[in-house]
Design a protein around this motif. Structure first.
Motif, short mmCIF file in Angstrom:
data_model
loop_
_atom_site.label_atom_id
_atom_site.label_comp_id
_atom_site.label_asym_id
_atom_site.label_seq_id
_atom_site.Cartn_x
_atom_site.Cartn_y
_atom_site.Cartn_z
N ALA A 99 0.82 -1.22 0.00
CA ALA A 99 0.00 0.00 0.00
C ALA A 99 0.85 1.27 0.00
O ALA A 99 2.00 1.28 0.45
N LEU A 100 0.25 2.34 -0.49
CA LEU A 100 0.96 3.62 -0.65
C LEU A 100 0.52 4.64 0.39
O LEU A 100 0.65 5.85 0.18
N ALA A 144 -6.68 3.33 5.75
CA ALA A 144 -5.32 3.72 5.34
C ALA A 144 -5.31 4.15 3.88
O ALA A 144 -4.77 3.44 3.02
N PRO A 145 -5.90 5.30 3.57
CA PRO A 145 -5.96 5.75 2.17
C PRO A 145 -4.58 6.02 1.58
O PRO A 145 -3.68 6.49 2.29
N ASP A 146 -4.43 5.70 0.31
CA ASP A 146 -3.17 5.98 -0.38
C ASP A 146 -2.89 7.47 -0.39
O ASP A 146 -3.81 8.29 -0.47
N ILE A 147 -1.61 7.82 -0.34
CA ILE A 147 -1.20 9.20 -0.56
C ILE A 147 -1.48 9.53 -2.03
O ILE A 147 -1.15 8.77 -2.93
N HIS A 180 0.19 -1.57 -9.29
CA HIS A 180 -0.93 -2.24 -8.62
C HIS A 180 -0.49 -2.72 -7.25
O HIS A 180 0.65 -3.14 -7.05
N HIS A 181 -1.43 -2.66 -6.30
CA HIS A 181 -1.07 -3.02 -4.93
C HIS A 181 -2.30 -3.44 -4.14
O HIS A 181 -3.45 -3.19 -4.53
N CYS A 182 -2.04 -4.09 -3.01
CA CYS A 182 -3.08 -4.34 -2.00
C CYS A 182 -2.51 -3.77 -0.71
O CYS A 182 -2.02 -2.64 -0.71
N LYS A 183 -2.57 -4.49 0.40
CA LYS A 183 -1.97 -3.99 1.64
C LYS A 183 -0.49 -4.36 1.71
O LYS A 183 0.37 -3.51 1.76
#
Length: 270
Positions: A37-38, A69-72, A160-163
């Motif tokens: 995550a970002l 936990a929103p991405d930046i 692409h990502h998850c946690k």
């Protein structure tokens, strides 16, 4: 050129470029990046990703994970959520905010002999989660949408990502590499690289869990969810073959990978 991308706010970020397929063709760098995550990336990380020319971020996390936990935000980069509704992966990727609640529930289960046996039996849950990523019609639709993004060069570079960047992200990478005709052995090798990338992070998480409990059954269960194991990868491959007879048939029948899409992605990535 190294595939590992070192950012200050992530621990499992890497480019899929540099991998050779069965024809001896090399995947281009700066087409697709996989990551955790970002939500903790720094200003320097943002500038680095902007410098790469990043155009699209695909987030496989569930709604509650994103809210917590929103991405930046990265200016000029479009964000797309394609959560496959992977509940076990969600649990595996918990954070310090909800650790207490999660561990309290597990301790309650572990307080009886029946519960301890239940936790032991659930140690292979992540293998079942990988099978669900393969066979769930809802997950199929999400990953089909992901593949469709790869057919348009205007969406790339794509991250692409998850946690943790292990299972939901890992599966997206697996299917992409198969579309690009990478061998099973090399696809598995790429999946298992996450074990190395996440080693220090996993130890940190286990130390955080130990602040809440020393129950060996609970700790063993939580550790198992975080690990990157060959059996998880093998479960996904087994499910593909069980459903469709072969990996190419699975890609075509369940993820709508037509010959036209496959050739377009190969043209862009190789």
């Amino acid at each position: 050129m190294t595939r590992i991308i070192t950012l200050e706010g992530t621990f499992n970020t890497r480019d899929i470029g540099g991998i050779l397929n069965k024809e001896g063709k090399c995947i281009c760098y700066n087409r697709m990046i996989r990551s955790d995550a970002l939500n903790k990336i720094t200003i320097q990380d943002v500038e680095y990703l902007k410098h790469l020319g990043l155009k699209t971020i695909v987030d496989f996390r569930g709604k509650q994970e994103v809210i917590k936990a929103p991405d930046i935000k990265i200016e000029g980069v479009k964000e797309i959520n394609l959560s496959p509704n992977a509940e076990v992966a969600n649990l595996a990727s918990g954070n310090i905010v909800d650790d207490q609640q999660k561990i309290d529930a597990l301790i309650k289960i572990s307080s009886t002999q029946e519960g301890r046996l239940q936790l032991k039996a659930r140690s292979d849950e992540m293998s079942e989660q990988m099978r669900e990523l393969v066979n769930s019609s809802y997950a199929n639709k999400q990953y089909t949408s992901f593949i469709n993004l790869l057919t348009d060069e205007n969406n790339l570079p794509l991250l692409h990502h998850c946690k943790g960047g292990k299972d939901r992200t890992g599966f997206a990478t697996i299917i992409t590499l198969f579309i690009l005709d990478v061998s099973l052995e090399k696809v598995k090798e790429e999946y298992m690289l996450t074990k190395e990338c996440m080693a220090s992070r996993n130890e940190k998480r286990m130390n955080e869990y130990r602040q809440y409990t020393n129950d060996p059954f609970v700790l063993e269960y939580l550790s198992g969810l975080m690990q990157t194991k060959e059996v998880y990868f093998d479960a996904a491959i087994d499910e593909m073959i069980k459903l469709a007879g072969s990996i190419p048939n699975y890609l075509e029948k369940y993820l709508d990978v037509t010959l036209e899409k496959k050739e377009k992605i190969k043209q862009i990535f190789l």
